[in-house]
Design a protein around this motif. Structure first.
Motif, PDB file in Angstrom:
ATOM      1  N   LEU A 146       0.852  -1.193   0.000  1.00  0.00           N
ATOM      2  CA  LEU A 146       0.000   0.000   0.000  1.00  0.00           C
ATOM      3  C   LEU A 146       0.888   1.243   0.000  1.00  0.00           C
ATOM      4  CD1 LEU A 146      -2.621  -1.106   2.705  1.00  0.00           C
ATOM      5  CD2 LEU A 146      -2.757  -1.394   0.223  1.00  0.00           C
ATOM      6  N   ASP A 214       2.077  -2.091   4.858  1.00  0.00           N
ATOM      7  CA  ASP A 214       1.186  -0.944   5.016  1.00  0.00           C
ATOM      8  C   ASP A 214       1.855   0.227   5.733  1.00  0.00           C
ATOM      9  OD1 ASP A 214      -0.865   0.856   5.296  1.00  0.00           O
ATOM     10  OD2 ASP A 214      -2.072  -0.374   6.637  1.00  0.00           O
ATOM     11  N   TYR A 220      -7.776   2.182   4.427  1.00  0.00           N
ATOM     12  CA  TYR A 220      -7.439   1.036   3.592  1.00  0.00           C
ATOM     13  C   TYR A 220      -6.975  -0.169   4.411  1.00  0.00           C
ATOM     14  CZ  TYR A 220      -7.571   4.609  -0.021  1.00  0.00           C
ATOM     15  OH  TYR A 220      -7.966   5.630  -0.839  1.00  0.00           O
ATOM     16  N   ALA A 221      -6.674   0.019   5.677  1.00  0.00           N
ATOM     17  CA  ALA A 221      -6.096  -1.061   6.476  1.00  0.00           C
ATOM     18  C   ALA A 221      -7.065  -2.226   6.649  1.00  0.00           C
ATOM     19  CB  ALA A 221      -5.655  -0.524   7.837  1.00  0.00           C
ATOM     20  N   TYR A 234       0.824  -9.205   8.161  1.00  0.00           N
ATOM     21  CA  TYR A 234       0.450  -7.806   7.900  1.00  0.00           C
ATOM     22  C   TYR A 234       1.456  -6.898   8.590  1.00  0.00           C
ATOM     23  CZ  TYR A 234      -2.688  -3.866   6.964  1.00  0.00           C
ATOM     24  OH  TYR A 234      -3.241  -2.691   6.491  1.00  0.00           O
TER      25      TYR A 234
END
Length: 326
Positions: A146, A214, A220-221, A234
């Protein structure tokens, strides 16, 4: 010497450029004439008092730099006066000179220019720590990045490709995604136009990515984490969106997934040998052409506020640098 000074917590336009007394290298320290200083998103937060730590006011921001050794303190043997070096410091890089501990200094590889040298420490160090050390990304796995057109994002793409992974880049404009493809992205997602979950599903054949990188946070998470593959990792790298997301922890259970925090500065301080080994691997990849920092802007010392404003407005692709001597 001239230096940027933060006298009170505030936005970039509150910074001033002043003449300060030249620093002196003490025992175990190195005095460096700064030729280039990298600008990073944490610099925007630090001057507002919004980062993980708060320096005492007044202070000079800036943490990564390249330059020429001007003087050595007692007991320093790893560099010599006149050496071209890369250094990392908690603060003080947006200045014509800086004093740093000797262990925070390393020689520049032959043939490297100052701009590139100032752009590699934090962004590539962060992404290497995240992708290689924390997530242990393997060849054949898929990683979603991202905010992929920023400094750490492009670094993550290149590191993912160096490891033999498939990399999906997500960013907010087609122009930014074109830059991501130039740096090796296999597929792209424009999350200002596309539904993120549907786009991830399509790009991964419904399996979801093995790793999600990220540095953005915000809205958007959660959709990204809901799309992660089984045993996915993640990586929580930062919050460029300005909003710290709150993720439902049941998602980790349902996906057998892991949330991994990434704080390179603390890693480098607590595990200096591992950090140095990572930097050596990055320098090898640089020599092989597997990574190539993108310098999209250069600013004079007096333009530091503009550089930070551009960073805050997310106008920057790759890295921008301050050139204090110009």
């Amino acid at each position: 010497m001239k230096a940027v000074v933060c006298k009170a917590w505030g936005l970039p336009d509150s910074l001033v450029v002043e003449q300060l007394a030249a620093p002196v290298a003490g025992a175990g320290q190195v005095l460096i004439d700064v030729q280039a200083a990298g600008v990073n998103f944490p610099d925007v937060l630090i001057i507002q008092g919004k980062y993980q730590f708060k320096p005492e006011l007044p202070f000079t921001p800036g943490s990564e730099l390249s330059g020429v050794v001007a003087a050595l303190g007692e007991g320093v043997s790893n560099v010599r006066v006149g050496d071209r070096v890369i250094a990392f410091s908690a603060q003080g890089a947006f200045a014509q000179q800086i004093v740093v501990p000797a262990q925070a200094v390393m020689p520049m590889p032959p043939g490297m220019d100052f701009d590139t040298a100032a752009a590699i420490t934090l962004t590539y160090g962060t992404s290497h720590h995240a992708v290689v050390d924390r997530a242990a990304l393997k060849a054949g796995e898929t990683m979603l990045v991202l905010g992929a057109a920023g400094g750490v994002g492009l670094a993550a793409i290149e590191i993912g490709k160096a490891l033999g992974a498939r990399v999906i880049a997500a960013a907010s404009s087609d122009e930014k995604l074109a830059v991501c493809r130039e740096h090796g992205a296999d597929a792209t997602i424009n999350y200002s136009k596309e539904d993120l979950r549907e786009a991830i599903k399509a790009a991964t054949g419904g399996k979801g990515p093995d790793v999600i990188y990220d540095p953005v946070g915000g809205v958007y998470a959660e959709p990204a984490f809901r799309s992660i593959g089984w045993r996915g990792r993640y990586l929580v790298v930062g919050f460029a969106n300005g909003e710290i997301p709150k993720l439902p922890l049941n998602l980790t259970l349902l996906k057998g997934a892991s949330l991994m925090g990434v704080f390179w500065g603390e890693f480098a301080k607590r595990e200096p040998k591992a950090s140095l080994a990572a930097m050596r691997e990055l320098m090898g990849w640089l020599a092989e052409g597997k990574i190539r920092p993108r310098i999209s802007g250069r600013y004079a010392l007096e333009q530091t506020a503009q550089a930070l404003n551009d960073m805050a407005a997310r106008k920057v692709t790759g890295k921008v640098v301050i050139l204090p001597q110009g």
